[in-house]
Every structure is written in C-alpha cells, then in structure tokens.
Design an enzyme around this catalytic site. Sequence first.
Site, short mmCIF file in Angstrom:
data_model
loop_
_atom_site.label_atom_id
_atom_site.label_comp_id
_atom_site.label_asym_id
_atom_site.label_seq_id
_atom_site.Cartn_x
_atom_site.Cartn_y
_atom_site.Cartn_z
N GLN B 70 49.48 66.15 39.77
CA GLN B 70 48.44 65.46 40.52
C GLN B 70 47.27 65.21 39.57
O GLN B 70 46.95 66.04 38.74
CB GLN B 70 48.01 66.32 41.70
CG GLN B 70 46.90 65.74 42.55
CD GLN B 70 46.95 66.31 43.96
OE1 GLN B 70 47.70 65.86 44.81
NE2 GLN B 70 46.12 67.33 44.19
N ARG B 74 40.69 62.23 35.56
CA ARG B 74 40.91 62.71 34.19
C ARG B 74 42.10 61.99 33.58
O ARG B 74 43.02 62.60 33.06
CB ARG B 74 41.15 64.22 34.20
CG ARG B 74 39.86 64.99 34.48
CD ARG B 74 39.97 66.46 34.17
NE ARG B 74 40.84 67.18 35.09
CZ ARG B 74 40.73 68.47 35.33
NH1 ARG B 74 39.75 69.17 34.75
NH2 ARG B 74 41.57 69.08 36.15
N ASN B 128 41.92 61.22 48.89
CA ASN B 128 41.91 62.20 47.80
C ASN B 128 42.02 63.61 48.38
O ASN B 128 41.02 64.24 48.72
CB ASN B 128 40.62 62.07 46.98
CG ASN B 128 40.57 63.09 45.86
OD1 ASN B 128 41.57 63.74 45.53
ND2 ASN B 128 39.39 63.26 45.28
N ARG B 133 49.87 66.64 46.51
CA ARG B 133 50.96 66.98 45.59
C ARG B 133 52.08 67.75 46.28
O ARG B 133 53.17 67.90 45.71
CB ARG B 133 50.43 67.80 44.41
CG ARG B 133 49.80 69.13 44.77
CD ARG B 133 49.27 69.84 43.53
NE ARG B 133 48.59 71.09 43.86
CZ ARG B 133 48.17 71.97 42.96
NH1 ARG B 133 48.34 71.71 41.66
NH2 ARG B 133 47.57 73.09 43.33
N ASP B 149 48.90 71.39 36.67
CA ASP B 149 47.58 70.79 36.82
C ASP B 149 47.39 69.76 35.70
O ASP B 149 47.98 69.88 34.63
CB ASP B 149 46.49 71.86 36.72
CG ASP B 149 46.40 72.71 37.98
OD1 ASP B 149 45.79 73.79 37.92
OD2 ASP B 149 46.97 72.30 39.01
N ASP B 244 47.79 76.33 46.95
CA ASP B 244 48.68 77.21 46.20
C ASP B 244 48.81 78.59 46.87
O ASP B 244 49.88 79.19 46.88
CB ASP B 244 48.24 77.35 44.75
CG ASP B 244 46.76 77.62 44.57
OD1 ASP B 244 46.32 77.74 43.42
OD2 ASP B 244 46.02 77.70 45.59
N ARG B 292 38.58 81.19 48.14
CA ARG B 292 39.97 81.64 48.08
C ARG B 292 40.16 82.96 48.83
O ARG B 292 41.17 83.18 49.48
CB ARG B 292 40.43 81.69 46.63
CG ARG B 292 40.61 80.26 46.10
CD ARG B 292 40.78 80.14 44.62
NE ARG B 292 42.14 80.34 44.14
CZ ARG B 292 43.15 79.49 44.31
NH1 ARG B 292 42.98 78.36 44.97
NH2 ARG B 292 44.34 79.76 43.81
#
Lengths: 330, 330
Positions: B70, B74, B128, B133, B149, B244, B292
């Site tokens: 994904q 960048r 977005n 992913r 990543d 994740d 998290r």
Amino acid sequence: RYFHFCKLPGRVMGIRLLRFTSVVIIVLLLVAGALTALLPNIKDDKMPNLRREPKTQSQSALDSFTLIMQTYNRTDLLLKLLNHYQAIPHLHKVIVVWNNIGEKIPEEMWNSLGPHPVPVVFKVQTVNRMRNRLQSFPELETKAVLMMDDDTLVSAHDLAFAFSVWQQFPEHIVGFVPRKHISTPSGVYSYGSFELQNPGFGNGDQYSMVLIGAAFFHSGYLEDFQRLPEAVYALIDETQNCDDIAMNFLVAKHTGKPSGVFVKPVDIRNLEKDTNSGYSGMWHRAEHLLQRSYCVNKLVNIFDGMPLKYSNIMISQFGFPNYANHKNKM
Amino acid sequence: RYFHFCKLPGRVMGIRLLRFTSVVIIVLLLVAGALTALLPNIKDDKMPNLRREPKTQSQSALDSFTLIMQTYNRTDLLLKLLNHYQAIPHLHKVIVVWNNIGEKIPEEMWNSLGPHPVPVVFKVQTVNRMRNRLQSFPELETKAVLMMDDDTLVSAHDLAFAFSVWQQFPEHIVGFVPRKHISTPSGVYSYGSFELQNPGFGNGDQYSMVLIGAAFFHSGYLEDFQRLPEAVYALIDETQNCDDIAMNFLVAKHTGKPSGVFVKPVDIRNLEKDTNSGYSGMWHRAEHLLQRSYCVNKLVNIFDGMPLKYSNIMISQFGFPNYANHKNKM
C-alpha cells in the site's frame, strides 16, 4: 390411509410396530446427533498421535522430561553434572546408564548426600556398548527424553527453552548440535559439519541431523529403536559409534521431514578436559569422523535409501539474555 | 462334495453361479487391493487444509507469493522499492494499493521502463483508508501474501528465507517485526515492544503479534478479514491504525496458537528519511502507540476475549551469512 391394504389380523400390530420402529429410529438419530455434538474438536495440537496408546499418563508425564545420561570412565564428571542437571526445571527423573562394567555404582555416596530433587536410577550394564543408552527403560515415565553426554554441560536456561521448543515439535529431535551429510557426484555420502560444502539449496548452510548427545526427543523413538534391523545394531557395535546417526535416520524415515530442530545454545560447555580419569571421549579417535561417513553409507543401504532431509531453521530464545538479541537497526 | 444336497434342477446352475460369484468376489478383492496400494501416502505435509477448496491451483500458486504494498504520498520510495522487490525469488505478482486519491498511477512511466520480471497491478482506491490493503483482491492467485510497508526495505535473502519458513508454518504470520501486549493488574491491556515488562513466562521476553507491514501470511486470511464485525472496520477507520493488530487477533483466534512466527532479519531498513515528499509514516504521530493500546482493549471487547498468545521462538537462517552464526565455544 395407506394402511388399508393390510387386511391381515396383524394390521393393528403393524401400526404399533411402525410407531415403535419410528420412535426407535428417531431416538437413534437423536443419540447420534448428541454424540456428534460431543465429539472433541480435532485440532492440530502439540502432541501428534505417535502411538495409539490410552491416555493414562498423568499431566506431569507431558510437562516433564527424563534425563538419560550414559557414563563411562568419567564418574567425576558425571557427579559434577548430576548436581547441575538434577535441578533443571521440568525434570522428572534421571536415568544413569552405567557402562563401567564390574564397577560399583556410587549409590551409597549418592544416598548419603540426599535428599535429591528427583529420583536418580543407576542402570548397571553387562557390556560396555554405545547403544546401551537407547534401551526402552521401564523407569521411563515421561513422553520426553533429554539425552546428554556425560561431558556436556548445558545451562538450565537453554534446557528450559529447548524443552518448550520440543513441546511444539514433539516428533523431532530438538537439540543443540547440528550436523549434516552431503552427497558427492560418485553417490557416496560424507558426514560433517560447517567445514563441508553447503548442500546447495539457496543461501547459507543446512543441517540434516541433530545429535542426541544433547537433545530432547520423544520416548516413543526408543521403542522404535528396538525394532530396527539387526544390521543397525551390528554397525553400532562394530564402530562403538553412530547410534545417534541411526536415530536420525529412524526419525527422518518416520516423519518424512528433517529429523531435527536446531536450538542455538547460549551456554554449552564441554567438560572433557576437566576429568581426572584421563579419559577423553570417543570423538578423539583418529577414525571417528571417517567412521561416521562410513556409517551414513551403511545406513543408507540398510534403510534402502537416504531418509535424511535438510533444514536451515535455527531457533533462539526471543529477548534472552536481553532484547538486544533481536534489536534492529531500522 | 458339499454340493450333493442341491438336488434341484438348478444344481448345475448353482455350481456355475457359485463359481461366478467366487470369481467376481476375487476380482473385487484384487481391485480393492490394487486401489489401496495406489492410494497416496497421507503425510503431515506442509500445507494444512485451511480451506476445503478443490486443488485446481497450479504448482506456482503454492511455490510463489504475491507482494501487496500500500502506498500513500511516497511514490519516490515506492518506485525505489519496486525495483528491488520485483526481482525477489518466488515472487508471482505485485499489487500496489494506490491510496493517493485523485492522483494518476505511474502506469505510463512503469510500462515505458519495461519489461518487468513480474506483473505489477495498481489498484486505485476511492478513499484513503489504512485497511484498503486488506481487501480480497481478485488478482491474487497465490496462497501466500507478502505484505510490505512502502518505506521498508528487506533484503532478498531475508525474504527468500522467511518465505521458506512460512511454507513450514502457513497458518501463521511469518515476519520481521514482533510486538506484544501485556496485562496489567487493572485488567487493562497495553501494547508495546521490548520497552515493556516481559510477560513473565520464565526467562526472556515474549511476543504476541507479528506486524503485517513486513510479513508473509496466508491469502485466506484476507477473505476472513472481510467477515469481521463492523466494529473492527469502524475502529480501524477511526484510528487509521491497528489493521495489523486486528489481523493478529483474527489469526490467533483462528488457530488457537500464537499468531506470528518471528524471523530475525539480517538486513531490514526503514527508508522514511529518504523520501522527497516530506511525508513521514503514521507511526510518528504522538498518539500512535497510545492508539494501539486503545485498539488492543477495543478488540478484546469486540472479540469477546483476548485471543493473542505469547511465543518466544526466534528463527534465524542456519549458517547465513556464514557458519559463525551458530559456532559454539565447546
């Protein structure tokens, strides 16, 4: 309505019989359904069914291991190591295989220095054989065996970790000393370690054996060892060597996978030089390695093929001694 | 002699019938015997039956993997990494999840710089989202997914080795970045890494998650991800984080075992600072780690319990880069 054709005197009997049969069938279906619901969920759990044996063992038989240590002419090392190993976590019992033929076991001295954390049994042997340690000892109650050479010191941390790894790979030999065989163009195999060429499967090295002189394995393999062809015993007796190679052949053939799982030890030491007996191990003999190559080739004949498989898995303990062992320069 | 009782006219017929029946039975037994001999040897092979699907995939679907990467803001890093990753051994295809909403994919440029070793598919997204992913992409043909990543560079050696490890542990997330949760006396969980206390199971540290930003996992888990409770998607969308962690919850719940297997990378690099975009990853946000921990506790509610399990298994490649990585001072 559909009974009208039964004009026999048994018509009423017929209806009752039909009802009864229906009830029986329904009851049977309910019972079958209940049984199916009660069936245990077959998960791919830690302990594959190596032997179809009744589950009569206590919990400790699964959560602990038996140390089997064979000893010859190094009683001073033996006693030093026993002080260490008798206190390893999850140890159930120690079986000392006494290859000092005709010599008294140090039982008096041992008892006088009691109490001891676990029972230690001295098995007096009648002949000094390398394969004495691979008997199916009746004193063995646990599923797991830890086999150690009488000159090898492995730290408690390493053993505790390796035992936990064995519990996740119970059909493998989980230990600290990896070795390999390689194939040569002539078809003749050679035995060795890092000094031999890599077997050539991608990068890095491979191992195809884990030596049993510092390893955990399932006690069922000792029973399997008793059922090998006579030629295997003859080979081991002839060389006073190679019992560990034979065990790796046995395990590899049984599983169809690499026989061993290598756990990288943090602290493993050879105490050979510390003995007062002046006796140094068999591996110092000039012909030792050549013998082992010889054994590999003989065993391939006996086993009618090469069952050993390669692995490049090396297991270490996460974050021990400290987190630096997995630190990344990210 | 034992036919004498059949005095019926069908006696001869009876003998013939008996002979015929015997022949038929013998033939059936021979056929059954032949079929049994031909049955494939059911070994406990590498690929446990995660899904009861017909084995129509080609061999390459099992021996290769799909890279899913994904990307957001960048593109310079993406293209740099694509040059590297497109040539990894056993790579089947690359799926680029294009989170640059409204921006054209660099398809022209990509094609003008062909040919390329494998197909690269750019999946244009409409919103977005972090969890973009984790769609079940129709272009995905392999059993294995490598998720990376868009700022992480892992060496080909590491990837080839980790893929071989995944093939031995296909129901786990096999990757390079371990994390853990810990329990506190209040019952509230916390998320972190080595800086947190060890969970306290014997020596050393433990991990309970392997992050999917640099890991292999079974493509079936992408399908499973589509069937999670809405609350999971809401959480991930709310935080733009934690997809994740959710995947680790999913896998742990599915297997009843630790979700991940940590492979210690030899060469893994974060290329964040190399980007011209000035954009640095989400993990630089001040609230990132707190989020998290927040996610762990929310997921425990949604999953009705804590499914994550601890492991301290760290896997490295034997004898790579050289044998010194397993040398012992014996």
